[in-house]
Design a protein around this motif. Structure first.
Motif, PDB file in Angstrom:
ATOM      1  N   UNK A   1      -3.247   0.768  -3.891  1.00 30.74           N
ATOM      2  CA  UNK A   1      -2.863  -0.621  -3.733  1.00 30.74           C
ATOM      3  C   UNK A   1      -1.882  -1.060  -4.804  1.00 30.74           C
ATOM      4  N   UNK A   2      -1.124  -2.093  -4.505  1.00 34.54           N
ATOM      5  CA  UNK A   2      -0.119  -2.588  -5.452  1.00 34.54           C
ATOM      6  C   UNK A   2      -0.745  -3.063  -6.752  1.00 34.54           C
ATOM      7  N   UNK A   3      -2.017  -3.472  -6.675  1.00 37.56           N
ATOM      8  CA  UNK A   3      -2.698  -3.969  -7.877  1.00 37.56           C
ATOM      9  C   UNK A   3      -3.321  -2.846  -8.697  1.00 37.56           C
ATOM     10  N   UNK A   4      -3.091  -1.604  -8.296  1.00 35.45           N
ATOM     11  CA  UNK A   4      -3.596  -0.470  -9.070  1.00 35.45           C
ATOM     12  C   UNK A   4      -4.853   0.168  -8.532  1.00 35.45           C
ATOM     13  N   UNK A   5      -5.407  -0.379  -7.451  1.00 35.45           N
ATOM     14  CA  UNK A   5      -6.620   0.201  -6.875  1.00 35.45           C
ATOM     15  C   UNK A   5      -6.297   1.523  -6.189  1.00 35.45           C
ATOM     16  N   UNK A   6      -7.280   2.434  -6.176  1.00 36.60           N
ATOM     17  CA  UNK A   6      -7.131   3.737  -5.531  1.00 36.60           C
ATOM     18  C   UNK A   6      -8.337   3.978  -4.628  1.00 36.60           C
ATOM     19  N   UNK A   7      -8.077   4.454  -3.413  1.00 34.81           N
ATOM     20  CA  UNK A   7      -9.152   4.759  -2.468  1.00 34.81           C
ATOM     21  C   UNK A   7      -8.897   6.119  -1.858  1.00 34.81           C
ATOM     22  N   UNK A   8      -9.906   7.004  -1.929  1.00 31.03           N
ATOM     23  CA  UNK A   8      -9.812   8.315  -1.304  1.00 31.03           C
ATOM     24  C   UNK A   8     -10.294   8.181   0.136  1.00 31.03           C
ATOM     25  N   UNK A   9      -9.367   8.292   1.081  1.00 35.58           N
ATOM     26  CA  UNK A   9      -9.696   8.112   2.492  1.00 35.58           C
ATOM     27  C   UNK A   9     -10.128   9.406   3.166  1.00 35.58           C
ATOM     28  N   UNK A  10      -9.603  10.528   2.707  1.00 36.19           N
ATOM     29  CA  UNK A  10      -9.968  11.838   3.247  1.00 36.19           C
ATOM     30  C   UNK A  10      -9.965  12.854   2.107  1.00 36.19           C
ATOM     31  N   UNK A  11     -10.884  13.823   2.191  1.00 36.58           N
ATOM     32  CA  UNK A  11     -10.994  14.832   1.121  1.00 36.58           C
ATOM     33  C   UNK A  11     -11.339  16.183   1.752  1.00 36.58           C
ATOM     34  N   UNK A  12     -10.375  17.084   1.780  1.00 33.88           N
ATOM     35  CA  UNK A  12     -10.621  18.443   2.245  1.00 33.88           C
ATOM     36  C   UNK A  12     -10.726  18.588   3.749  1.00 33.88           C
ATOM     37  N   UNK A  13     -10.127  17.686   4.491  1.00 33.72           N
ATOM     38  CA  UNK A  13     -10.171  17.771   5.958  1.00 33.72           C
ATOM     39  C   UNK A  13      -9.367  18.982   6.432  1.00 33.72           C
TER      40      UNK A  13
ATOM     41  N   UNK B   1       0.841  -1.195   0.000  1.00 30.65           N
ATOM     42  CA  UNK B   1       0.000   0.000   0.000  1.00 30.65           C
ATOM     43  C   UNK B   1       0.878   1.248   0.000  1.00 30.65           C
ATOM     44  N   UNK B   2       0.603   2.157  -0.905  1.00 27.62           N
ATOM     45  CA  UNK B   2       1.266   3.458  -0.938  1.00 27.62           C
ATOM     46  C   UNK B   2       0.251   4.494  -0.467  1.00 27.62           C
ATOM     47  N   UNK B   3       0.619   5.267   0.528  1.00 18.73           N
ATOM     48  CA  UNK B   3      -0.281   6.274   1.081  1.00 18.73           C
ATOM     49  C   UNK B   3       0.213   7.659   0.704  1.00 18.73           C
ATOM     50  N   UNK B   4      -0.656   8.440   0.084  1.00 20.81           N
ATOM     51  CA  UNK B   4      -0.299   9.794  -0.339  1.00 20.81           C
ATOM     52  C   UNK B   4      -1.161  10.798   0.418  1.00 20.81           C
ATOM     53  N   UNK B   5      -0.514  11.597   1.245  1.00 19.35           N
ATOM     54  CA  UNK B   5      -1.166  12.716   1.919  1.00 19.35           C
ATOM     55  C   UNK B   5      -1.026  13.934   1.005  1.00 19.35           C
ATOM     56  N   UNK B   6      -2.143  14.525   0.649  1.00 22.95           N
ATOM     57  CA  UNK B   6      -2.151  15.646  -0.288  1.00 22.95           C
ATOM     58  C   UNK B   6      -2.609  16.900   0.452  1.00 22.95           C
ATOM     59  N   UNK B   7      -1.781  17.938   0.452  1.00 23.49           N
ATOM     60  CA  UNK B   7      -2.092  19.169   1.158  1.00 23.49           C
ATOM     61  C   UNK B   7      -2.038  20.343   0.185  1.00 23.49           C
ATOM     62  N   UNK B   8      -3.075  21.154   0.206  1.00 26.21           N
ATOM     63  CA  UNK B   8      -3.050  22.390  -0.575  1.00 26.21           C
ATOM     64  C   UNK B   8      -2.165  23.400   0.158  1.00 26.21           C
ATOM     65  N   UNK B   9      -1.522  24.266  -0.599  1.00 26.25           N
ATOM     66  CA  UNK B   9      -0.661  25.292  -0.011  1.00 26.25           C
ATOM     67  C   UNK B   9      -1.454  26.250   0.887  1.00 26.25           C
TER      68      UNK B   9
END
Length: 216
Positions: free
Chosen positions: A185-197, A1-9
């Motif tokens: 996920x390693x198999x190419x799946x993508x899940x949005x766990x948080x959006x705009x928190x 699993x690769x986890x990407x935290x995305x933050x707006x400036x």
């Protein structure tokens, strides 16, 4: 699993004045630096392996504040830059009405259909942002990544994952220094766990009118 935290400036003076803000390199203002410090505290215990950032200074400085004294590599990636607004860059909504009648309201109602003179479409932004995002995910497979970018860029990535139409872009705003989190996920799946928190940012630091015209 690769986890990407995305933050707006964090906020800039142009954000505060509701000016169209694209590739112009506008720095964080004091509120923006405070917002970034709030994000830094919220993410202090996240074991980031690497940080990616747009090369624009408002994103890079936000990334540096969140990184703090941690020894984490920071990589600039042009693919994560904000939309090129061409001749629109820097104008307020009222200035847009005077210079380009009807275009600002069209931008607000149907952003996916807008073609900017000398700039990009959101479809073009999505294509290059998604390419950069997937390259990053594959390169950093199995790691925890922080990505600091811009609302337009981050939104197009999330919309690609969610399958949402780009004309709904403004229905899912991302505030300054708000957090989104994607699990790949390693198999190419993508899940949005948080959006705009943004619960870690106090109300006094949030814009009363987060996007659009300032009304008296």
């Amino acid at each position: 699993m690769t986890t990407v935290y995305m933050v707006r400036h964090g906020e800039t003076d142009w954000n505060g004045a509701h000016r169209m803000q694209g590739r112009s390199d506008i720095p964080l203002n004091e509120r923006g630096r405070e917002q970034a410090s709030c994000a830094a505290k919220a993410l202090a215990d996240v074991p980031f392996d690497v940080i990616y950032t747009s090369p624009l200074s408002r994103a890079e400085k936000t990334a540096e504040i969140i990184r703090g004294k941690r020894n984490i590599p920071l990589i600039e990636e042009k693919g994560f830059m904000e939309i090129d607004l061409g001749k629109w860059d820097g104008h307020t909504p009222d200035e847009m009405d005077a210079l380009y009648p009807g275009q600002y309201d069209f931008w607000r109602s149907s952003p996916g259909d807008v073609h900017i003179d000398g700039g990009e479409t959101f479809r073009q932004v999505q294509e290059r942002a998604w390419k950069a995002f997937m390259a990053m995910v594959h390169r950093e497979e199995g790691k925890t990544v922080l990505l600091v970018s811009h609302m337009g860029c981050l939104s197009t990535i999330l919309f690609k994952i969610a399958g949402y139409p780009l004309n709904d872009l403004w229905k899912h705003p991302i505030g300054n220094c708000a957090l989104c989190r994607v699990e790949a996920g390693a198999e190419g799946s993508m899940h949005i766990a948080e959006w705009g928190r943004d619960d870690y940012i106090p109300g006094r630091l949030k814009m009363k009118v987060p996007f659009g015209r300032v009304k008296d």
